[in-house]
Design an enzyme around this catalytic site. Sequence first.
Site, PDB file in Angstrom:
ATOM      1  N   HIS A  48       0.753  -1.268  -0.504  1.00 37.52           N
ATOM      2  CA  HIS A  48       0.120   0.207  -0.156  1.00 37.52           C
ATOM      3  C   HIS A  48       0.755   1.355   0.330  1.00 37.52           C
ATOM      4  CE1 HIS A  48      -2.897   3.046   1.310  1.00 37.52           C
ATOM      5  NE2 HIS A  48      -2.368   3.189   2.350  1.00 37.52           N
ATOM      6  N   HIS A  72       3.936   7.235   5.246  1.00 38.53           N
ATOM      7  CA  HIS A  72       2.560   7.857   5.782  1.00 38.53           C
ATOM      8  C   HIS A  72       1.999   7.247   6.486  1.00 38.53           C
ATOM      9  CE1 HIS A  72       0.082   5.388   2.450  1.00 38.53           C
ATOM     10  NE2 HIS A  72      -1.039   6.439   3.086  1.00 38.53           N
ATOM     11  N   GLU A  76       0.504   6.211  11.695  1.00 38.50           N
ATOM     12  CA  GLU A  76      -0.486   5.797  12.760  1.00 38.50           C
ATOM     13  C   GLU A  76      -0.725   3.723  13.292  1.00 38.50           C
ATOM     14  OE1 GLU A  76      -3.871   7.920  13.242  1.00 38.50           O
ATOM     15  OE2 GLU A  76      -4.491   5.879  13.553  1.00 38.50           O
ATOM     16  N   ASP A  77       0.122   3.370  12.677  1.00 38.64           N
ATOM     17  CA  ASP A  77       0.146   2.265  11.920  1.00 38.64           C
ATOM     18  C   ASP A  77       0.856   1.014  13.023  1.00 38.64           C
ATOM     19  OD1 ASP A  77      -2.817   2.173  11.416  1.00 38.64           O
ATOM     20  OD2 ASP A  77      -2.310   1.567   9.268  1.00 38.64           O
ATOM     21  N   ASP A 139      -3.089   8.540  -1.426  1.00 42.22           N
ATOM     22  CA  ASP A 139      -3.474   7.177  -0.605  1.00 42.22           C
ATOM     23  C   ASP A 139      -5.087   6.976  -1.076  1.00 42.22           C
ATOM     24  OD1 ASP A 139      -4.006   5.850   1.861  1.00 42.22           O
ATOM     25  OD2 ASP A 139      -4.409   7.637   2.806  1.00 42.22           O
ATOM     26  N   ASP A 262     -21.532  14.455 -25.795  1.00 45.15           N
ATOM     27  CA  ASP A 262     -20.760  14.701 -25.254  1.00 45.15           C
ATOM     28  C   ASP A 262     -19.888  13.302 -24.917  1.00 45.15           C
ATOM     29  OD1 ASP A 262     -21.310  15.084 -22.958  1.00 45.15           O
ATOM     30  OD2 ASP A 262     -19.745  16.651 -21.910  1.00 45.15           O
TER      31      ASP A 262
HETATM   32 MN    MN Z   1      -2.892   4.340   4.026  1.00 43.09          MN
END
Ligand code: MN
Length: 578
Positions: A48, A72, A76-77, A139, A262
Amino acid sequence: MIGTTHPQQTIKELARQFPTGIIARALTLATKAHAGQKRKTGEPYLIHPTAVAQTLVDWNLDEPTIAAGILHDTVEDTATTLADLEKEFGGEVANLVNGITKIGKIKYRNRNQAQAENLRKLILAVSDDIRVVFIKLADRLHNMRTLAALPPQKQKRIAAETDEIYAPLAYRLGMQQVAGELQDLAFPYLHPEEDRQLKKIIPKQYGERLEYLEKMVKPKVEDILAKNLIQEAVISFRAKRYSSIYKKLIHAQHMDIKKINDLVAVRIIVKSVADCYAALGVIHEHFPPLPGRIKDYIAMPKPNGYRSLHTTVIGPQEQIIEFQIRTQEMHEENETGIAAHWLYKQKKAPAGGTSPQKNEQMKKELAWVQQLRAWQEREMEHKPAEEVIQTMKIDFFQDRIFAITPAGDVVDLPAESTPVDFAYRIHTQLGNTCTAAKVNGVFVPLDHTLHSGDMVEILTQKNKLPSPDWLDFAKSPSTREHIKAAIRQKPSLLHAAVAKKTEFRVVVQNRIGLLKDLAAAIARSHVNISEITATNATRDNFPIIKIVCEVNDRTKIEKLIIKIKTIKEVKEVIWKII
Ligand code: MN
């Protein structure tokens, strides 16, 4: 497009492109930090962040942004902390990751206009660096591409958030390609039935339309452009996205796909702006234009920066055709918007003169501010004057902050608001019974100043009533009104406060100006004086001054005594709570 390459390939490819430097080091750290973690798809988690990073590479963003893309999710993880990142990669990268972590706390649960608007504002307010938004969009793009692996309930929530928050945000930043892809990815989750229907009818329509354009229109247009010396023009066809076909169908066309002109537009890319107008003229000479359908977004770009000429004409066999004419540079900017622009500005920053770094920074900020302003102007087109002023105030963020509830809802507050303002903003009862507050998990005093992105938790006590002291620091006028209303309903609140005063007896060597000095010292401590009198009483022949103050907190009292004692000619201070 990374969605189509094999995931493991992305990691290798990234390592190949960046064998050294911060990106390589970020890869090493992320590999360790996410070791053993799996995505819902069953793949190693590292897939990811590296996919996100690859998207940022594709958008031509700079190395710190790409490194932050890899990192990133680490704060958090994983066990990695912001301090770790700062030590290893410096403040710039750490700051970007911090921005992403803050946005990650926001949950979009109440699907309504106001909540969506607040959420977009919060995202922008916590992203003091526009690159945070780029990383967040990359993300989200990868999460949407792999959304099938999540449970249906989550799919719906994330798809709605994408459609109503991130796609419009991308659009406002001029990133049409990203905005369109996000909408298309969300569409089947939000409108499964319509998606199935469209998938049945559109391919056939597309096929017929493309064949017509290829055979009847393209050769003719190539021919007339060449005859008019418009050289190196590239003609291509742009198929309308499913999600926008759907929007058009429900809004105007009574679900009749044949009426969408269109469905496939003809795009002509030419070498110069002059050629754009020349091509437009030549097309109108050969195909009659529909009145009111010529749009000059070159002279008047859309607020998000989009530039192109559009015209709708009657083509061979009386069929209606939309043309979009632009230069290659416009085309690239239309697709990637501010991301392309951002890099462009950065590269153009002169090396000499004032500090080049500072100059670069200024240019970045300039582009960002211009973008916000453009967005703002767009918003205002449809609003009455009073509202415009109101929105202006909110939107330039200078006097608003956006805090988050533990459930992830966004709360819009005046700058310098306190937990008490936050509590009242959510519910009067929550404000009235508020006793303590935690900000980002840490206990803070009730007069603590909140910042955008803070997660605020309010602790309450049943039957508690607001304290009149709150009026000293409550920021928002409506909070003050609530507190006053509670006091009006229960005047004993004030009495309770009055009852808890402290009497100081200050033994002094009297001198001119002493009373004034005492009063000033107490006022500086933000303590209200109810009474200050020179008594007839004495102690060891020294006169005593009696001061009654609205204070009953022991620490405050002790601090006050220390202050009073430093005043010249004060001999002694005796006190009691009355
Ligand atoms: Mn992420």
